[in-house]
Design an enzyme around this catalytic site. Structure first.
Site, PDB file in Angstrom:
ATOM      1  N   ASP A  30       0.857  -1.182   0.000  1.00 38.93           N
ATOM      2  CA  ASP A  30       0.000   0.000   0.000  1.00 38.93           C
ATOM      3  C   ASP A  30       0.900   1.242   0.000  1.00 38.93           C
ATOM      4  O   ASP A  30       2.113   1.147   0.228  1.00 38.93           O
ATOM      5  CB  ASP A  30      -0.887  -0.053   1.247  1.00 38.93           C
ATOM      6  CG  ASP A  30      -1.652   1.226   1.496  1.00 38.93           C
ATOM      7  OD1 ASP A  30      -2.271   1.736   0.554  1.00 38.93           O
ATOM      8  OD2 ASP A  30      -1.598   1.716   2.640  1.00 38.93           O
ATOM      9  N   PHE A  31       0.316   2.417  -0.233  1.00 39.83           N
ATOM     10  CA  PHE A  31       1.101   3.655  -0.279  1.00 39.83           C
ATOM     11  C   PHE A  31       0.973   4.433   1.034  1.00 39.83           C
ATOM     12  O   PHE A  31       1.839   4.379   1.890  1.00 39.83           O
ATOM     13  CB  PHE A  31       0.651   4.503  -1.476  1.00 39.83           C
ATOM     14  CG  PHE A  31       1.515   5.715  -1.741  1.00 39.83           C
ATOM     15  CD1 PHE A  31       2.641   5.612  -2.534  1.00 39.83           C
ATOM     16  CD2 PHE A  31       1.185   6.946  -1.205  1.00 39.83           C
ATOM     17  CE1 PHE A  31       3.442   6.721  -2.789  1.00 39.83           C
ATOM     18  CE2 PHE A  31       1.968   8.060  -1.441  1.00 39.83           C
ATOM     19  CZ  PHE A  31       3.102   7.955  -2.243  1.00 39.83           C
ATOM     20  N   ASP A 215      -1.962  -0.882   5.754  1.00 42.69           N
ATOM     21  CA  ASP A 215      -2.229  -0.282   7.056  1.00 42.69           C
ATOM     22  C   ASP A 215      -3.699  -0.033   7.341  1.00 42.69           C
ATOM     23  O   ASP A 215      -4.050   0.351   8.460  1.00 42.69           O
ATOM     24  CB  ASP A 215      -1.503   1.069   7.157  1.00 42.69           C
ATOM     25  CG  ASP A 215      -2.231   2.173   6.398  1.00 42.69           C
ATOM     26  OD1 ASP A 215      -2.593   3.207   7.008  1.00 42.69           O
ATOM     27  OD2 ASP A 215      -2.454   2.010   5.183  1.00 42.69           O
TER      28      ASP A 215
END
Length: 277
Positions: A30-31, A215
């Protein structure tokens, strides 16, 4: 730097497989909140330099590296300097967009987005009028989705609760999906999620081991994809970039690290394991 020890046997087996045979491993992330710390204004989000450096160093040793994000793919590339990572694939809008080697492939926008774009400012203003704690709520237009952020609101949690029902009604009427997150609710096209995106990447590469780190709630489908891959004989490691805002992901993870700095540490340890020189 020693490799961390996942809490599950399946996670330990997957990390061992990645470290011992990196050339067949897919590393996907994920970013926001994973590579980049969460910030008040999403336009200010940037990955930790140590993360990008480690990814760039690891990329030649593994089968593939990828970022799977709710952001537009080109935005993630520009904000992250991800074009420095050799051969990286960036899947934007939960997998609807694909950036690779400087080329972006993207579908036409969902037809319901025009209606949402027209109505969303008035909806947010109506919530502000009846709930002053929503002052500071901001709308982010991502072109193929729209997100309402409450992190800068006077009462972020209260604003999020007040927005859930009207945003859900708007999404249902326009044929969009609701994606909740850390002080954000996003309205996006349906029929694609990070799990499908990750599974497609793994199949395309013929990956024999997979790591996925995220997250937020939108990463749960990717964790489920890791479990399905394991059931099919592909070792998989689900990593939670931990925070105090979301606990559901940590409960599903094989390994919990301390936010983006912990992700950087994991990558640096993996780099030391696969390139001991």
């Amino acid at each position: 730097m020693p490799l961390p020890r996942p809490s599950t046997p399946a996670g330990r087996a997957a990390l061992d497989a990645i470290a011992s045979e990196p050339s067949s491993a897919l590393l996907a992330f994920d970013f926001d909140g994973t590579l980049a710390p969460i910030v008040a204004d999403p336009r200010d989000s940037r990955p930790l330099p140590a993360v990008v450096d480690a990814l760039a160093a690891l990329a030649p040793a593994v089968a593939g590296t990828a970022v799977v994000t709710g952001r537009p793919a080109a935005t993630a590339v520009a904000y992250g300097g991800l074009d420095r990572v050799p051969g990286i694939t960036v899947l934007g809008h939960y997998g609807l967009e694909r950036w690779e080697g400087g080329r972006l492939d993207a579908p036409e926008p969902h037809p319901g987005l025009a209606e949402v774009r027209a109505e969303l400012p008035g909806l947010v203003e109506a919530v502000r009028a009846r709930f002053p704690g929503a002052d500071g709520t901001a709308v982010e237009d991502k072109d193929r989705s729209l997100a309402v952020h409450t992190r800068r609101a006077a009462d972020p949690g209260g604003a999020l609760r007040e927005l859930r029902e009207p945003l859900a009604r708007l999404a249902e009427r326009t044929g969009l999906a609701v994606e909740p997150g850390r002080m954000v609710i996003e309205l996006r096209p349906p029929d694609m999620d990070k799990g499908a995106a990750l599974a497609g990447l793994a199949a395309g590469l013929g990956a024999r081991s997979v790591l996925y780190a995220g997250d937020d709630l939108g990463d749960l489908p990717a964790f489920a994809a890791v479990r399905r891959l394991r059931a099919d004989g592909v070792p998989g490691l689900a990593v939670c970039s931990g925070s105090t805002e979301v606990s559901a992901l940590a409960e599903e993870a094989d390994l919990v690290v301390d936010g983006p700095p912990g992700v950087a540490g994991l990558l640096q340890a993996l780099l030391a394991a696969v390139r001991p020189d």
